[in-house]
Enzyme design. Structure first.
Site, PDB file in Angstrom:
ATOM      1  N   CYS A   1       0.813  -1.213   0.000  1.00 54.70           N
ATOM      2  CA  CYS A   1       0.000   0.000   0.000  1.00 54.70           C
ATOM      3  C   CYS A   1       0.845   1.261   0.000  1.00 54.70           C
ATOM      4  CB  CYS A   1      -0.940   0.002   1.203  1.00 54.70           C
ATOM      5  SG  CYS A   1      -2.454  -0.840   0.868  1.00 54.70           S
TER       6      CYS A   1
ATOM      7  N   CYS B   1      -4.878   2.290  -6.182  1.00 54.05           N
ATOM      8  CA  CYS B   1      -4.571   2.975  -4.931  1.00 54.05           C
ATOM      9  C   CYS B   1      -5.553   4.124  -4.751  1.00 54.05           C
ATOM     10  CB  CYS B   1      -3.129   3.486  -5.010  1.00 54.05           C
ATOM     11  SG  CYS B   1      -2.587   4.241  -3.499  1.00 54.05           S
TER      12      CYS B   1
END
Ligand code: UQ1
Length: 493
Positions: free
Chosen positions: A241, A421
């Site tokens: 992430c 994302c």
């Protein structure tokens, strides 16, 4: 034959096996066969042996070759290492395919944590986010499919030449197929003083650590009203992430503004990288956000030390020879730690030089061991490591395994590196970055996703947790490719 797994058959089989040299020979023979010939043998052997009632002893011996369940050794059609998103998604698929008792998942943790938890979902700053830390996790037993066996232990080693996994408690698991989904480990120890600072300094926090994530919002609240310096760090890639280290900064900025504390405060994003984001389109959008909010970005600044007694963080300036460091005072420090493949993987026959499972980036099958596959953060596939990537990979890997079970090379759809994302830039606004291996945008919606949007915030906040817990980890979500095709009327990628 491999269907005979009930305890009585196994007990009888174990006895027969123990008393007969023949049984041992059969066992050795069976384990040396490749999966393909095993399947053929199972079918042929099954038919033949079932028709010869008098040879029941042999039947039982063969059965026990697959499921010798002595206390420290057991065998499965499929062993999955890791109970994260990729592990649970694939375990669900495999358990549906092979039926109860044929799939084992090795995972030591009590709780299953969504990658969303790396995101501000966990932080819940002052009503910006209507979720709590508890929303981002659930007991592991709920995530691992019911018809798979959960082995609550960590992996000590894998011996792919002998199809054998050994757990830390010494359990030996024989497999026909292995799916490695062990994620990444957090290497806080590579930043001198960071663990002590996380333990002792209320100003130091990290959303990446389940142990310290709760400190983030506390640190927000304790930030001096009179102003101060907040530093958000981004380490050497790859990490999971990679948007999370800056998303939390945007939410902090928003928190200060909402609480009338922004004036007199400096917010720094100190990143090891030379860019704010790896995809030009979104990098440009984020640089505008940073400019507009008065945030300072220090490129090529890598956190190397934290001295919590002085409230100071030291950064190495990347690319300078000799290395130069700069020390900065903090009133809040959010650390994104460097990460690496889990220790047991590094240097194992499964790993490439960097320590990741060495798989083909198109099909996720191991480059040397054809009965080994990888999904998610631990794989060598050079995509940005996110849950969205796991979703896309789970569809690809499912096809790869189907081909493998038919004795074929994987063909058809190749993994294009799709990853996503959702970059939360403030409470109520998100830029939904979606891109491929070549860092080219691969957007689902026929609108400019490089813009901060409320719709994308709701998609992220309200829909993604549902998708994660009910679809992805159950093996039912392969990413938005089909919707992208539909919404682009079949044109584009
Ligand atoms: C996605 O598939 C996914 O996995 C479940 C995420 O993680 C929770 C995401 O954040 C995103 C954005 C996607 C992509 C899905 C759509 C509908 C664009």
């Amino acid at each position: 034959m491999y269907m005979r797994t009930d305890p009585q058959s196994l007990a009888v089989s174990a006895e027969l096996l123990a008393s007969g040299l023949f049984g041992k020979a059969v066992e050795r023979y069976f384990f040396k066969l490749s999966l393909k010939s095993k399947i053929a043998m199972q079918s042929l052997g099954g038919i033949a042996l079932r028709t010869v009632r008098s040879s029941q002893a042999i039947y039982l011996r063969s059965a026990v070759c697959y499921y010798s369940s002595s206390s420290d050794k057991s065998s499965y059609k499929c062993v999955v290492l890791g109970g994260g998103a990729g592990g649970c998604a694939m375990a669900s698929k495999m358990a549906r395919k092979f039926g109860a008792g044929h799939v084992a998942v090795v995972e030591p943790k009590d709780d299953s944590v969504s990658k969303n938890s790396l995101l501000p979902a966990d932080v819940h700053p002052g009503g910006l986010w209507h979720k709590t830390i508890a929303d981002s996790r659930q007991p592991m037993g709920k995530s691992i499919p019911k018809n798979a066996k959960w082995i609550k232990d960590s992996v000590a080693s894998v011996d792919p030449d002998n199809n054998l996994v050994t757990t830390s408690a010494g359990l030996q698991l024989e497999y026909e197929m292995l799916i490695v989904a062990v994620g990444l480990q957090l290497d806080f120890s590579k930043i001198k003083g960071s663990i002590e600072a996380l333990q002792k300094d209320p100003r130091v926090c990290s959303n990446y650590s389940p142990d310290y994530v709760h400190k983030t919002y506390q640190a927000f609240k304790a930030f001096p009203k009179s102003g101060g310096t907040a530093i958000f760090t981004m380490p050497v890639m790859p990490i999971k992430c990679p948007g999370a280290p800056q998303k939390i900064m945007y939410l902090f900025d928003d928190y200060l503004r909402t609480n009338d504390k922004r004036e007199g405060s400096k917010i720094l994003y100190n990143t090891n990288l030379p860019v704010i984001f790896g995809v030009k389109k979104y990098a440009n959008a984020l640089l505008e956000v940073v400019e507009e909010r008065g945030l300072t970005v220090n490129f090529q600044h890598n956190l190397v030390e934290v001295d919590h007694t002085k409230g100071e963080a030291t950064f190495a300036k990347v690319g300078l020879d000799p290395v130069e460091t700069v020390t900065m005072s903090y009133d809040l420090l959010h650390i994104a730690p460097p990460m690496s493949a889990p220790d047991f993987l590094k240097g194992s026959p499964l790993a490439n030089e960097a320590g990741y499972v060495d798989v083909s980036k198109e099909h996720l099958q191991h480059n040397k061991y054809e009965n080994v596959f990888a999904i998610g953060d631990c794989s060598s596939a050079p995509t940005s490591k996110t849950a969205a990537a796991v979703a896309a990979e789970s569809g690809i890997l499912s096809n790869t395994i189907d081909a493998y079970l038919k004795g074929q090379k994987p063909s058809g759809l190749e993994y294009d590196g799709y990853t996503s994302c959702p970059l939360i830039t403030k409470g109520g606004k998100t830029i939904l970055a979606e891109f491929d291996y070549n860092a080219q945008p691969l957007e689902t919606f026929p609108i400019n996703q490089g813009k901060e949007r409320r719709t994308m915030w709701h998609l992220k906040k309200d829909f993604m947790p549902f998708l994660y817990w009910n679809m992805l980890i159950r093996g039912h979500w392969h990413g938005p490719r089909i919707f992208r095709k539909l919404l682009h009327l079949g044109m584009g990628k």
